[in-house]
Design a protein around this motif. Structure first.
Motif, PDB file in Angstrom:
ATOM      1  N   ASP A  12      -3.678 -46.818  20.092  1.00 35.69           N
ATOM      2  CA  ASP A  12      -2.680 -47.882  20.140  1.00 35.69           C
ATOM      3  C   ASP A  12      -3.138 -48.954  21.111  1.00 35.69           C
ATOM      4  O   ASP A  12      -3.986 -48.710  21.960  1.00 35.69           O
ATOM      5  N   GLU A  13      -2.579 -50.135  20.965  1.00 32.74           N
ATOM      6  CA  GLU A  13      -2.775 -51.221  21.935  1.00 32.74           C
ATOM      7  C   GLU A  13      -1.395 -51.716  22.317  1.00 32.74           C
ATOM      8  O   GLU A  13      -0.599 -52.031  21.442  1.00 32.74           O
ATOM      9  N   ILE A  14      -1.138 -51.764  23.607  1.00 30.98           N
ATOM     10  CA  ILE A  14       0.156 -52.286  24.067  1.00 30.98           C
ATOM     11  C   ILE A  14      -0.074 -53.465  24.991  1.00 30.98           C
ATOM     12  O   ILE A  14      -0.918 -53.404  25.889  1.00 30.98           O
ATOM     13  N   GLU A  15       0.656 -54.534  24.734  1.00 33.42           N
ATOM     14  CA  GLU A  15       0.578 -55.709  25.600  1.00 33.42           C
ATOM     15  C   GLU A  15       1.818 -55.745  26.490  1.00 33.42           C
ATOM     16  O   GLU A  15       2.906 -55.355  26.066  1.00 33.42           O
ATOM     17  N   TYR A  16       1.597 -56.188  27.719  1.00 34.61           N
ATOM     18  CA  TYR A  16       2.682 -56.195  28.707  1.00 34.61           C
ATOM     19  C   TYR A  16       2.812 -57.581  29.347  1.00 34.61           C
ATOM     20  O   TYR A  16       1.839 -58.333  29.393  1.00 34.61           O
ATOM     21  N   PRO A  30      -7.894 -58.487  28.999  1.00 40.27           N
ATOM     22  CA  PRO A  30      -7.064 -59.683  29.176  1.00 40.27           C
ATOM     23  C   PRO A  30      -6.378 -60.059  27.876  1.00 40.27           C
ATOM     24  O   PRO A  30      -6.807 -59.659  26.787  1.00 40.27           O
ATOM     25  N   GLU A  31      -5.320 -60.789  27.987  1.00 43.74           N
ATOM     26  CA  GLU A  31      -4.671 -61.364  26.806  1.00 43.74           C
ATOM     27  C   GLU A  31      -4.444 -62.842  27.075  1.00 43.74           C
ATOM     28  O   GLU A  31      -4.818 -63.352  28.121  1.00 43.74           O
ATOM     29  N   TYR A  32      -3.791 -63.500  26.161  1.00 43.12           N
ATOM     30  CA  TYR A  32      -3.690 -64.957  26.236  1.00 43.12           C
ATOM     31  C   TYR A  32      -3.050 -65.465  27.537  1.00 43.12           C
ATOM     32  O   TYR A  32      -3.520 -66.418  28.155  1.00 43.12           O
ATOM     33  N   VAL A  56      -1.228 -58.392  30.305  1.00 48.15           N
ATOM     34  CA  VAL A  56      -2.347 -57.449  30.267  1.00 48.15           C
ATOM     35  C   VAL A  56      -2.195 -56.586  29.019  1.00 48.15           C
ATOM     36  O   VAL A  56      -1.088 -56.409  28.509  1.00 48.15           O
ATOM     37  N   GLU A  57      -3.326 -56.096  28.535  1.00 49.87           N
ATOM     38  CA  GLU A  57      -3.292 -55.226  27.353  1.00 49.87           C
ATOM     39  C   GLU A  57      -3.931 -53.891  27.716  1.00 49.87           C
ATOM     40  O   GLU A  57      -5.039 -53.854  28.259  1.00 49.87           O
ATOM     41  N   GLY A  58      -3.244 -52.802  27.416  1.00 50.35           N
ATOM     42  CA  GLY A  58      -3.766 -51.479  27.735  1.00 50.35           C
ATOM     43  C   GLY A  58      -3.915 -50.620  26.495  1.00 50.35           C
ATOM     44  O   GLY A  58      -3.080 -50.659  25.594  1.00 50.35           O
ATOM     45  N   LEU A  98       2.495 -54.599  19.491  1.00 46.57           N
ATOM     46  CA  LEU A  98       2.019 -53.217  19.465  1.00 46.57           C
ATOM     47  C   LEU A  98       1.102 -53.090  18.253  1.00 46.57           C
ATOM     48  O   LEU A  98       1.509 -53.402  17.134  1.00 46.57           O
ATOM     49  N   GLN A  99      -0.120 -52.663  18.470  1.00 50.87           N
ATOM     50  CA  GLN A  99      -1.053 -52.534  17.345  1.00 50.87           C
ATOM     51  C   GLN A  99      -1.635 -51.130  17.302  1.00 50.87           C
ATOM     52  O   GLN A  99      -1.670 -50.428  18.306  1.00 50.87           O
ATOM     53  N   LEU A 100      -2.096 -50.764  16.116  1.00 51.76           N
ATOM     54  CA  LEU A 100      -2.679 -49.444  15.916  1.00 51.76           C
ATOM     55  C   LEU A 100      -3.969 -49.593  15.136  1.00 51.76           C
ATOM     56  O   LEU A 100      -4.036 -50.402  14.212  1.00 51.76           O
TER      57      LEU A 100
HETATM   58 MG    MG Z   1      -4.202 -57.972  22.012  1.00 48.20          MG
END
Ligand code: MG
Ligand code: ADP
Ligand code: MG
Length: 638
Positions: A49-53, A95-97, A102-104, A246-248
């Motif tokens: 998974d990818e989670i952005e915060y 990093p994100e935009y 932040v993306e974990g 949220l991406q997978l």
């Molecule tokens: Mg991203």
């Protein structure tokens, strides 16, 4: 060189001159990688998974909450562990935009064992705590899709000012200082999208009309003619790419399984968007939509007015009906062929070149269609490449086609196989909810492959569903086109059927029928089995240990309740919080004070300090299914 190593971005004029170069070499690179990797077999299911915060700074005296622009600083610390031991860390940070994002992801992808579901939520919690350790007093890390007051006066800490007449963005509201400063990619994309388009991006989303909502809602329309007076107007890439999602990603056993998964997950994208809807607030206003999707689509829409069909084609080659960010345009598997009912735009020469190298029609048109776009960010040291080995030019175009699904070839010289990325979902407040969604989607892929299910409907119907999915309270109020008989045998076994007959039967309304999300997820009396009953059917044939069973059931219960309306979507809960706030003035405005109270409450829900059964169904910290409180059947009003 660190993980955030920096290159030299070229100007838009230079990048534009090289756009044909990037395309030509990108296609050659794809052909080479395809030849090398098309027969690759035997990869196992891996997924992650990818989670952005969003980082937030609270001021408890002033009662304000602002985005905290310390992502670069925090990421540098987070990445030290990874640089020392790339294989051994439990999390990876990117990093994100936004300078506040932040993306974990998990340190390693998960494997095919169901027992891995037991560690997903714990890993998400670990990631959150890892960042929390680096925060100062008053700071927080929140998993929210949109920051409610993004682009309002003083929305950041430290404050940065928008510069409408200079810089990359030139927004009335969104400052370049809120773009991640640690890598030039983000500001370069913003500048080049604006320059390619020939003007700023223009995002207009309908305002939620309450009793005392003034129309016009503000004076944006006096400053920019693109602004619609009864809409929330936004004019920067940051309003879209500054949202979290949220991406997978799934690894398939070979290219064909990846093509099947790509197609079969496509009709689920709008359903999952409606179910995970979490962003009703933008630029300090309550919107009449629940999702970020169209906002991001418009926020990176680099089409010129010729390409948007506003003027006859002169210096551009195509009229293009969608932004680079949108729902996919064609299926990739043989079963999907007859459901490709929207004409695809592509360069015949590119298509022919792919076909000449033995790439089949479906894959060739997919790649050729992605390659109608120009490179919008090019680094000088990447211009000249070894097309036998490098794939940067291919990735340059591929990674700036932001669609509901992404078909990902194996990276060069790696042990990673063909993958599919599922990208529609919005981010939820708690690790519990995010883990539930992630595990649910993974289980759906297992059911699709094991039972050889078929969810395909015409692409045009998926597009219609994407529009519906974003509407206010879509999860309960909308009917989505969905396949009537998912067990039906498909084109593969009906190959004798002539092409026209196949297309006619695909378009026929016998194939699909309107269903609510509840019917799709939980089933419809005798007519449709429902995704959760299908998953339970699949699980009943597996040897599942007690712990895993409990984990999965509590996630499925939660998904089931979101779909049925027993518990609220994040978007509905947020909307109710704002409109029910004692100081809300029925004017569709999210004031600093409401924003503060909302985000404080979200922080409390996320840590478990504030119970929120109407959103979660039960205390997410507990792992037993006994303590489920009575259901609150509250449905959004209006
Ligand atoms: Mg991203
Ligand atoms: P993106 O294209 O979004 O930058 P990445 O290629 O960095 O994504 O992959 C990110 C996601 O893929 C993470 O969730 C990660 O756990 C997952 N992942 C990593 N390796 C694999 C693999 N071999 N198979 C499937 N997923 C993987
Ligand atoms: Mg991703």
């Amino acid at each position: 060189m660190g993980l955030l190593s920096v290159g030299q971005p070229m100007t838009w004029e230079e990048t534009k001159k090289l756009s044909q170069h990037v395309r030509e070499h990108g296609i050659i690179q794809f052909i080479n990688l395809y030849k090398r990797l098309k027969d690759r077999q035997g990869d196992v299911l891996k997924w992650g998974d990818e989670i952005e915060y969003i980082l937030v700074t609270f001021d408890d005296k002033e009662r304000t909450a602002k985005v905290c622009l310390r992502a670069h600083e925090i990421l540098s610390t987070l990445q030290i562990k990874e640089e020392a031991d790339p294989e051994g860390v439990k999390s990876l940070w990117r990093p994100e935009y936004g300078a506040y994002m932040v993306e974990g992801t998990p340190g390693q992808p998960y494997g095919g064992m169901l027992a891995h579901f037991n560690i997903v939520e714990a890993n998400m919690r670990y990631r959150r705590e890892e960042v929390e350790e680096l925060l100062k007093d008053g700071e927080a890390i929140l998993s929210i899709t949109s920051f409610p007051r993004l682009g309002c006066e003083n929305f950041s800490h430290p404050p940065v000012k928008a510069t409408p007449h200079s810089g990359a963005t030139r927004s009335l509201f969104f400052p370049d200082g809120a773009i991640f400063p640690g890598h030039p990619r983000f500001a370069t994309l913003s500048r080049n999208i604006r320059e390619r388009r020939g003007e700023k991006v223009a995002i207009n989303i309908p305002i939620y009309r309450d009793e005392r909502t003034p129309i016009p809602i503000d004076d944006s329309h006096k400053k920019d003619k693109a602004a619609r007076p009864d809409h929330i107007y936004m004019d920067a890439m940051g309003f879209g790419m500054g949202c979290c999602c949220l991406q997978l990603t799934f690894q398939a056993c070979n290219i064909n399984e990846a093509r099947t998964l790509y197609d079969q997950l496509t009709p689920l994208a709008p359903i999952m968007l409606a179910l995970t809807a979490a962003s009703p607030l933008h630029r300090g206003f309550v919107a009449d939509i629940d999702c970020r999707w169209n906002i991001i689509a418009s926020s990176v829409d680099d089409r010129t007015d010729e390409e948007r069909g506003l003027r006859p084609l002169q210096s551009n080659r195509f009229v293009i009906n969608k932004s680079r960010f949108d729902s996919i345009d064609s299926y990739l598997s043989p079963e999907g062929d007859k459901f490709n009912d929207v004409p695809l735009i592509y360069d015949e020469k590119v298509y022919k070149k792919l076909r000449d190298h033995d790439i089949d029609h479906l894959l060739a048109q997919h790649i050729a269609h992605l390659f109608i776009r120009d490179s919008i960010s090019l680094f000088s040291e990447k211009v000249h490449q070894n097309d036998e080995q490098d794939t940067d030019h291919f990735e340059n175009i591929q990674s700036t086609n932001w669609q509901t699904l992404r078909f990902k070839p194996p990276p060069p010289n790696s042990t990673i196989g063909w993958r599919v990325e599922f990208r529609p979902c919005e981010i939820q407040i708690t690790d519990f909810e995010n883990a539930a969604i992630v595990c649910f989607v993974v289980l759906v892929t297992r059911v699709i492959l094991s039972f050889k299910l078929n969810f395909l409907i015409p692409i045009s119907k998926v597009d219609e569903n994407m529009k519906k999915a974003q509407k206010r309270n879509a999860v309960l109020a909308e009917h989505f086109w969905f396949r009537r008989d998912v067990s039906m045998q498909t084109a593969a076994t009906q190959s004798s059927e002539p092409q026209e007959a196949a297309a006619a039967s695909a378009a026929s309304t016998d194939v699909y029928t309107p269903m609510t999300v509840n019917e799709i997820i939980n089933g419809k009396n005798g007519e449709f089995p429902g995704l959760i009953p299908l998953i339970n059917n699949y699980l009943s044939g597996m040897d599942v240990d007690a712990d895993t069973h409990c984990t999965i059931q509590r996630y499925l219960k939660f998904i089931s309740r979101r779909a049925s309306g027993e518990i609220l979507t994040t978007a509905t809960w947020i909307r109710q919080f704002v409109t029910g706030h004692p100081n809300y003035e029925q004017d569709s405005r999210v004031t600093d004070e409401i924003n503060y109270d909302l985000l404080k409450t979200i922080k409390g829900i996320q840590s478990g300090e504030i119970p929120c059964p109407e959103l979660l169904g039960y205390n997410p910290v507990s792992k037993t299914t006994e303590d489920i409180p009575p259901v609150i059947a509250k449905v959004a009003g209006h």
